[in-house]
Motif scaffolding. Sequence first.
Motif: not given
Length: 129
Positions: A50-60, A89-93, A106-111
Amino acid sequence: MPYRSQFIIIEDNLIDQFVTKKLLKKGLDINPAYIANNGKEGMNWILKNQNQNPLIILLDIQMPVMNGFEFLEEFDRLPEDVKENIEIFVLSSTLDSDEIKKVKENKYVSDFWNKPFRLEILKNAFLSV
């Protein structure tokens, strides 16, 4: 100069993991990026770091154990002080318009980015800030 945020790639496909790590290294000098093979592994990592912020998540979206939508539901339950420095950020095919709409609303998804995404998308998203 390396990008200052920590990155976690939540993705079950080994080829997509490899390609995304290579793009992060080439475009932003990110090395290493943490890899989680599903949403549960990703959530466990976030809770332990939790202390590793800021964090970018690339989510499938489509993954075994805990998919991207289930991950976003769990993310919503995290304390606000944990969520405030995390960007997703959601990455999907996927071609499913209902899934894409659900992600974008979704309010948490930036793009939302279609896989495979291009290096220019990464640079525009993170180097223009």
